[in-house]
Scaffold this motif. Structure first.
Motif, PDB file in Angstrom:
ATOM      1  N   ILE A   9       0.845  -1.206   0.000  1.00  0.00           N
ATOM      2  CA  ILE A   9       0.000   0.000   0.000  1.00  0.00           C
ATOM      3  C   ILE A   9       0.874   1.249   0.000  1.00  0.00           C
ATOM      4  O   ILE A   9       0.577   2.232  -0.696  1.00  0.00           O
ATOM      5  CB  ILE A   9      -0.960  -0.012   1.207  1.00  0.00           C
ATOM      6  CG1 ILE A   9      -1.898  -1.231   1.131  1.00  0.00           C
ATOM      7  CG2 ILE A   9      -1.782   1.277   1.252  1.00  0.00           C
ATOM      8  CD1 ILE A   9      -2.771  -1.406   2.356  1.00  0.00           C
ATOM      9  N   GLU A  10       1.989   1.206   0.784  1.00  0.00           N
ATOM     10  CA  GLU A  10       2.913   2.343   0.801  1.00  0.00           C
ATOM     11  C   GLU A  10       3.509   2.568  -0.588  1.00  0.00           C
ATOM     12  O   GLU A  10       3.642   3.702  -1.057  1.00  0.00           O
ATOM     13  CB  GLU A  10       4.031   2.078   1.820  1.00  0.00           C
ATOM     14  CG  GLU A  10       3.583   2.077   3.267  1.00  0.00           C
ATOM     15  CD  GLU A  10       3.260   3.482   3.754  1.00  0.00           C
ATOM     16  OE1 GLU A  10       3.580   4.458   3.040  1.00  0.00           O
ATOM     17  OE2 GLU A  10       2.655   3.611   4.830  1.00  0.00           O
ATOM     18  N   SER A  13       0.972   4.167  -2.737  1.00  0.00           N
ATOM     19  CA  SER A  13       0.739   5.549  -2.334  1.00  0.00           C
ATOM     20  C   SER A  13       1.792   6.474  -2.920  1.00  0.00           C
ATOM     21  O   SER A  13       1.491   7.602  -3.340  1.00  0.00           O
ATOM     22  CB  SER A  13       0.742   5.674  -0.806  1.00  0.00           C
ATOM     23  OG  SER A  13      -0.348   4.971  -0.249  1.00  0.00           O
ATOM     24  N   TYR A  21      -4.533   7.124   1.215  1.00  0.00           N
ATOM     25  CA  TYR A  21      -4.090   5.799   1.668  1.00  0.00           C
ATOM     26  C   TYR A  21      -5.290   4.875   1.859  1.00  0.00           C
ATOM     27  O   TYR A  21      -5.267   3.708   1.464  1.00  0.00           O
ATOM     28  CB  TYR A  21      -3.313   5.962   2.981  1.00  0.00           C
ATOM     29  CG  TYR A  21      -2.683   4.685   3.503  1.00  0.00           C
ATOM     30  CD1 TYR A  21      -1.345   4.396   3.246  1.00  0.00           C
ATOM     31  CD2 TYR A  21      -3.417   3.785   4.283  1.00  0.00           C
ATOM     32  CE1 TYR A  21      -0.751   3.240   3.734  1.00  0.00           C
ATOM     33  CE2 TYR A  21      -2.847   2.623   4.771  1.00  0.00           C
ATOM     34  CZ  TYR A  21      -1.517   2.356   4.500  1.00  0.00           C
ATOM     35  OH  TYR A  21      -0.946   1.198   4.973  1.00  0.00           O
ATOM     36  N   THR A  22      -6.365   5.411   2.455  1.00  0.00           N
ATOM     37  CA  THR A  22      -7.551   4.591   2.721  1.00  0.00           C
ATOM     38  C   THR A  22      -8.204   4.119   1.432  1.00  0.00           C
ATOM     39  O   THR A  22      -8.667   2.966   1.345  1.00  0.00           O
ATOM     40  CB  THR A  22      -8.565   5.385   3.561  1.00  0.00           C
ATOM     41  OG1 THR A  22      -7.943   5.826   4.759  1.00  0.00           O
ATOM     42  CG2 THR A  22      -9.772   4.529   3.906  1.00  0.00           C
ATOM     43  N   GLN A  25      -6.158   1.270   0.105  1.00  0.00           N
ATOM     44  CA  GLN A  25      -6.358   0.099   0.952  1.00  0.00           C
ATOM     45  C   GLN A  25      -7.702  -0.574   0.656  1.00  0.00           C
ATOM     46  O   GLN A  25      -7.787  -1.804   0.563  1.00  0.00           O
ATOM     47  CB  GLN A  25      -6.280   0.505   2.418  1.00  0.00           C
ATOM     48  CG  GLN A  25      -6.396  -0.666   3.397  1.00  0.00           C
ATOM     49  CD  GLN A  25      -6.305  -0.209   4.836  1.00  0.00           C
ATOM     50  OE1 GLN A  25      -6.634   0.928   5.155  1.00  0.00           O
ATOM     51  NE2 GLN A  25      -5.848  -1.092   5.709  1.00  0.00           N
TER      52      GLN A  25
END
Length: 433
Positions: A9-10, A13, A21-22, A25
């Protein structure tokens, strides 16, 4: 979501700067729940959110839009429709979207929670032509972003209403204003959402042409022969031909004789003027036109045929592509090409018109087929009889990817003033010949 996916996820991003970020995710979680492989899921998310980099256009430029684009506008109507797709029930959402430059139709194949009045920015959409009218399509990869109220966006599509002569109204129009004489009017009972409803149907004409109309609101005081001025009528399409739809948005008023800009008596004679085939080809569809020309080809599919008793489609070997094996209904038709020197159109003659123009009844045609033991004998006989015939045809024209077709309501061999036609032809020749 399992912490083991946090590094991925990082990574996403950083690649998708500006995307929350959400949001990333949630997308990854949804894809993994459907057993999409991790690397494939990451590629999908990159493609989806990078689509926000697509160029933004205005509605006025939609016909020249790139394959994928972004658009900002206000939803002014939306309707949920139930359809059957490949044997399964599905839903689509259709309506209208406007910006400060125009209004257009849209179709969404997923539920984007669209509501009337919403201001949205939609990414990764594409344009397609449906019945020669541009339409925006929201697909699975489209992203809808809800925006706050923007006073620069109009709230009423009426500001884009165009004032036109009847002949100028075309399938790309959505709202029009015009004037005309009611030449036909009648009431029809229909059922809408389980309720009995009376609608008014008819034909309205001016000195340039005529179009059918339907009114969903009362038109008290309007009768055959009345001239009316109407504003904000919706343009609908039926087989490529525009028709006028009067709703609660439409306003109208009777025109007194001294304010009528054309001769009502001439329009009410129901004698449409002849139009060149070249002029017909310039339009996507025309209502009630008359053309003349010579038959230069009788096309395959002419002669004796059989039709499905349910949908009236032409069938082969008692098999309808929509209803399977059926007992066909006997019929006869002529499919031909008519040319007047300015262009050529397909013409379709039903059984009654075919019998008149061909000069033989369907029973006589069947006897020809029996004697020769072949249905093709009728087709060959039609070619010998009809090619070269000078013919007048009256009906509605429509354009498709195969060309322009006139489905005839009337057809006749006009009084052939050959010398007059020859003089007209000579006038068109260059003087130095």
């Amino acid at each position: 979501m399992n912490d083991k996916y946090a590094p991925h996820i990082e990574e996403l991003s950083k690649a998708l700067e500006g995307v929350g970020y959400t949001d990333i995710q949630t997308e990854l979680d949804n894809l993994l729940r459907f057993r999409v492989p991790l690397e494939e899921a990451k590629r999908t998310i990159l493609n989806k959110f990078r689509s926000k980099e697509a160029c933004e256009i205005k509605i006025k430029d939609i016909l020249n839009a790139p394959k994928s684009f972004a658009l900002k506008g206000r939803i002014i109507s939306v309707e949920k429709k139930k359809i059957v797709l490949k044997g399964e029930t599905a839903y689509l959402y259709s309506g209208k979207l406007l910006d400060e430059t125009g209004v257009c139709l849209f179709t969404a194949w997923d539920d984007f929670c669209l509501n009337e009045g919403d201001i949205i920015k939609i990414y990764n959409v594409h344009m397609k032509l449906w019945n020669n009218r541009p339409e925006i399509n929201f697909g699975q990869r489209s992203i809808v972003e809800k925006l706050p109220e923007d006073p620069s966006l109009p709230k009423d599509e009426k500001i884009f209403t165009q004032t036109k002569k009847i002949i100028e109204i075309n399938p790309s129009d959505l709202l029009v204003s015009s004037q005309g004489v009611v030449t036909e009017i009648y009431h029809r009972d229909i059922i809408v959402k389980g309720k009995d409803t009376i609608i008014i149907e008819g034909v309205i004409a001016d000195d340039t042409g005529k179009l059918p109309f339907s009114s969903w609101v009362p038109m008290e005081g309007v009768d055959i022969g009345n001239a009316i001025n109407f504003r904000d009528a919706h343009v609908r399409l039926f087989r490529g031909i525009p028709s006028l739809n009067f709703t609660h948005m439409t306003s109208w008023e009777l025109l007194p004789d001294n304010k009528c800009p054309f001769s009502k008596n001439k329009i009410m004679t129901d004698e449409p003027s002849y139009i060149s085939i070249g002029s017909v080809l310039e339009k996507d569809g025309l209502f009630d036109v008359v053309v003349t020309g010579n038959i230069i080809s009788v096309r395959p599919g002419s002669g004796l045929i059989e039709r499905c008793p349910t949908c009236n489609r032409v069938i082969q070997n008692n098999v309808c592509r929509a209803h399977g094996t059926v007992e066909g209904i006997r019929d006869m038709r002529v499919k031909a090409i008519l040319d007047d020197g300015t262009g050529a159109v397909y013409i379709m003659l039903n059984r009654e018109l075919s019998e008149v123009i061909y000069g033989r009844s369907m029973e006589e045609a069947e006897n020809i087929a029996k004697l020769s033991m072949s249905k093709d004998a009728v087709y060959e006989s039609m070619k010998r009889s009809l090619i070269g015939t000078y013919l007048a045809v009256r009906g509605n024209s429509s354009k498709s990817e195969f060309g322009t077709t006139i489905v005839a309501r009337y057809a006749w061999v006009p009084e052939d003033d050959l010398l007059s036609r020859l003089d007209d032809l000579l006038l068109k020749l260059p003087e130095d010949i």
